[in-house]
Structures are given as structure tokens and as C-alpha cells.
Design an enzyme around this catalytic site. Sequence first.
Site, PDB file in Angstrom:
ATOM      1  CG  HIS A 173      -0.402  -0.055   2.538  1.00  0.00           C
ATOM      2  ND1 HIS A 173      -0.085   1.079   3.259  1.00  0.00           N
ATOM      3  CD2 HIS A 173      -0.097  -1.097   3.343  1.00  0.00           C
ATOM      4  CE1 HIS A 173       0.385   0.727   4.444  1.00  0.00           C
ATOM      5  NE2 HIS A 173       0.401  -0.581   4.522  1.00  0.00           N
ATOM      6  CG  ASP A 175      -2.579   4.083   2.769  1.00  0.00           C
ATOM      7  OD1 ASP A 175      -2.229   3.029   2.193  1.00  0.00           O
ATOM      8  OD2 ASP A 175      -3.373   4.092   3.735  1.00  0.00           O
ATOM      9  CG  ASP A 208       2.644  -0.029   7.955  1.00  0.00           C
ATOM     10  OD1 ASP A 208       2.248  -0.591   6.918  1.00  0.00           O
ATOM     11  OD2 ASP A 208       1.896   0.236   8.906  1.00  0.00           O
ATOM     12  CD  GLU A 242      -3.036  -1.764   5.379  1.00  0.00           C
ATOM     13  OE1 GLU A 242      -3.043  -2.831   6.015  1.00  0.00           O
ATOM     14  OE2 GLU A 242      -2.544  -0.687   5.820  1.00  0.00           O
ATOM     15  CG  HIS A 545       0.740   2.534  12.628  1.00  0.00           C
ATOM     16  ND1 HIS A 545      -0.560   2.088  12.740  1.00  0.00           N
ATOM     17  CD2 HIS A 545       1.131   2.210  11.372  1.00  0.00           C
ATOM     18  CE1 HIS A 545      -0.931   1.503  11.602  1.00  0.00           C
ATOM     19  NE2 HIS A 545       0.103   1.567  10.764  1.00  0.00           N
TER      20      HIS A 545
END
Length: 574
Positions: A173, A175, A208, A242, A545
Site C-alpha cells: 500500500h 499510504d 509500513d 490500507e 505508526h
Amino acid sequence: MGGQNNANQGGKSGVFGSAVLITVIAVVLAIVNPNAKEYLTSFFASDSISERYLPGASAQFGVCEQLPRLEPKNKEVERFLRDTVESPEYHKEIINKLSGIIQIPSESYDELGLIGEDERWDVFYKMEDYIKAKYPTVFKNVKLDHANTHGLILTWEGSIPASEAKPILMLAHQDVVPVLADTVDDWTHPPYEGFYDGEIIWGRGATDDKGYLISIIESLELLIKSGFKPKRTVILAFGCDEEISGENCGRPISQFLHNRYGDDGIYLIMDEGSVGLQREFGQSFAMVSVSEKGYLDVGINVTSTGGHASTPPDHNTIGIMSEIITEIEANPFPGKVTTKNPMFSYLECAAVHAPEKSYPSEARKRLDQVSKCSPKAEQELAKILDDMRYYFKTSQSVGKINGGVKINAIPEAVTTLVNLRLAVETSVAEVKKHYESLIGPIAQKHGMLFEGFDSTHETSEVRKISLFGVDALEPAPVSPLDAEQFKILSGTIKNTLKPLENDSELIVTPYLMPANTDTKFFWNVTKNIYRFTPINLVQSLNRAHTTDEFIRAEEFVREPLFFASLILNADDAV
């Protein structure tokens, strides 16, 4: 001598007699009380360890048998891949590519409007332009399709029709989760600088999922440059949302591919994993997630009449909501380890491959009972491994609450949202029923109308508690471990990745994804969905994150070798 023999014989008779007596008692108890069988089994087995779950027992009992390394048949192409990924010039080139794509702040937000209307989606045009600019060779050899504008689908057509050789699909992904303005100064290096310090590449998306995205495109680039021509079609698909459920790109991509290839039309899907390579119980593991937990956001509304704060009711909407939240947190979901959970297979792998002293003996004792579906052992094993509890139970977290607009006004409405990740043994319906059982009595206590999840009647009643579900998703099907696809994946891992520290072997094991990926949209196109990141993910998934997200350059530069080798090995199976 003779007296001693008689004594021994008498002792044996006594033991035999005791065994008979115990058997008779067990039969009687089992008839009188169905739960007695469970108790007796647990009692007599509690101090024993089955030989099946001792180190070195894998070959004898077939527990977590390891497959040999799988080398591609095309040695010339493989040699090109290995020589290239070991080249310092290549390292510099691929690191620069990752640093550059990190510099594009492709953030996705929970409250984004429609693509084409909300200008915050426009950053994904930059993502597409960047990928095209860095990989002209790839785009000369693939067909590019768009799903809802920003979902990218790259198809490298094989020489054999998809009806005869199902395509392999790799997902990533584009994003990333937003960087909070208040936390920017907490980063060692600016989050969108893509800074490389000689060892680590820093920045939002490094792990990520931009490192993964670059790696799988890079694998195609390497294969094309090597002269390889696939028999099996290879597809890369990049979502744009995602991190916010995938409805804008993930679902449209899956629909596009389903329309093209039909039910079960894909050979194998690879997507990001949550743990990758880890060293646990004194042993190196390659943890392949073969399922994902389910998902549900539970919304709770409490409404009542308002008024002046000088004449408040005994319990206003905020107080009642506080009571609801307290009740929810006081009644967490129980944990249990069952054979339905891929984590049981992982625990088996650890039992037979990890050093004996590194694996909790109390856990080892209960594996055999769990394999026989003992409810008591299932619960006990979860308690013993409490530090891993959210792999064995449904988690719940109150994430949002909103209510009240003025300090001297009685609030008329309060809303809260609870995020749940569902254990593999449960269902959305069971979780909803649990919440209704907790909250219904609170509504009754306060003389309020209670509306459960499936309530359809309309009412003018102001004083009420209402429940609603958001983004409900059942736990993912468990991908087969005996399939050709998993064997190819396992052999590829063995051939391209190394154990950590000084371990002699890297053990490939099934695992569970506690979060969700875009694979949730692809259940109908294949049963063979595997989630794995071929690096050592540490420090809370390399701090994905949160602040200081990073990826180690030494591991990142070798990721394309894994993906390219997987494509080759899957091609050899045609």
C-alpha cells in the site's frame, strides 16, 4: 530372594488394583458428571509432557516439519539476482529510491472525502509519477490498470494463459498513517526526509509499507533485467488507503482482479506481515501469518433530555456512558489457545525446535491436551502465555468519546467508539451479543429504552441507549499449510533468508496477523493468502505508526532477492 520377589509381585498387584479402582471411579464420575472426564484427564496429565512436544521430536511425530531450501531452476537468473543485491552500487541505488518515496507524504485520513472531490487524495498522483520515473523498465513490460484512480495494478503477462497457470499476486500500500504535528520534533530525523545514516533509513513509511512496495517492484526490475520471461503471470497491486480500511482502493482492486480472473483464480497472494523474522524462545523463526483477526468498531449512543446544570438528574448521559465503559472494561473477553488458531501451530513449532530450557515447561505440558481440544488446557495455556494474550483473545479498546458542549448545560447526547480485534474462534455476531448482554441491563437500570445492533423499530423516545456496528469483518480464513503454495514459500524463505544471531536454522512457522491488511478483500480469489515481511521487525514493528519509524538498510536491500526468488519458484511449479 524369594520373599523379595513376592513383595515385588504384591507391589505390582497393588498398583494394578489401584489402577482398576481409579478407572472404575473415572467411569462412574463420567456418567454422573460429564465434566469429570475433563478434570481427570487434566489431573493425571498435568505433570507429564508428551514426547510429541519435546525438542527434536519433529521428524518422529511430524510436528512442524521443515522443508528443505528451494532453489530456482534457472541458475543463471538466480546468480544475477544474488550478485546484484550484494553490489554496493545497487545498495546505494535502492536506498535512494526508498528515501525518495518516503519524502512524499502520502497520508490517509479517517475522514477523507471521495476521490476526485477531496484534494488530499491528490498526493497519490505524485506517488504514481515517482514509481513510473524510477522504474521505466518495469512499466515498459507491464500493463498498468487503475482501480478508482489511485489503486495501481501492474500485470506482467506470462506465456501460459491464466486459466492454465494461475497468476501470483503481490500486494503493498502507498499510504501511511499521518504524522501528528505535535510529534514532529520528537523524531530523530524529520519524518518525511527519508534520512539514511549509513545503517538505518528513517521516516514515515520506511517499514509500513513503502519499503515493501519498493522491494516488490524492484524484484520485477531485477527479473526483467536478468532476461527472465515468466510462464506464470505476475501481478503487483498497490492500494491507496490500507491504513483507513481500504474501501477506496483495496476493495476496487480486488473487484477488478476478481472480474478478470474469477473465483479462486489467483495462485498465491503475498502481503505485508506483522512480525517477519523474530527470535523467540531462543530460536529464529520466520513467521508467516496465515490468518488475520476479525474487526469491529462498536458505537454506543446515550441520549436523554437536557437542561440547566443547576438542576441535574442523578445520572446524566456522561455518567451513564462512564458506567457503560466501566462495565465493558470489567468484562474483557476470555483468552484461550485452540487448534483453530495458527498460533497453536507456532507454539508446536517452538516446542519441537527451540531449546528445551527456553520454552516454558508449563506451556509444553498443556500442548498435548490442547491438541485434544481440552477447554481447561486451552484456557490455562493462554494464561501461561499472557504476554501474548492478544493473539489468543478478542481485544477491546475505547478509542473515541464525545459529549457535552457547555459546562453549565446537561449534555443531551454522548457517543463512544470501541475498537475490537476478534479472536479467530469468535464471530461478529458473538461479540455483538456480548455487548448487548452488558449494556442492556444498564439501560434497564436507568429506565431507558435499549436498542441493540439489529433494532429496526422507530421511536420518539429521547432517553435511550443505542448500539451500532462499524466496519464489521469476520476473522480471516486460515490459509492451508499443506498446499503447494505454502511449501514453495517455505522453501524460498529457507533459500534466501538467514537465521538471527548464531542460530543454526531458521524455522518457518505459521502465525497470526493481529491487525488487518488489504488481503481481507481477496478471500474469494484464492485460499492461499500469506502475509510475511522478510526482515527482522523489532521495536514494535520498527516503530510503525509512531515516531522514529525506520528500516535497517542491510536487511532492506536484500528483500527483492526474496520476492524475485518466490516468483521464480512459483514459475517453476507451472
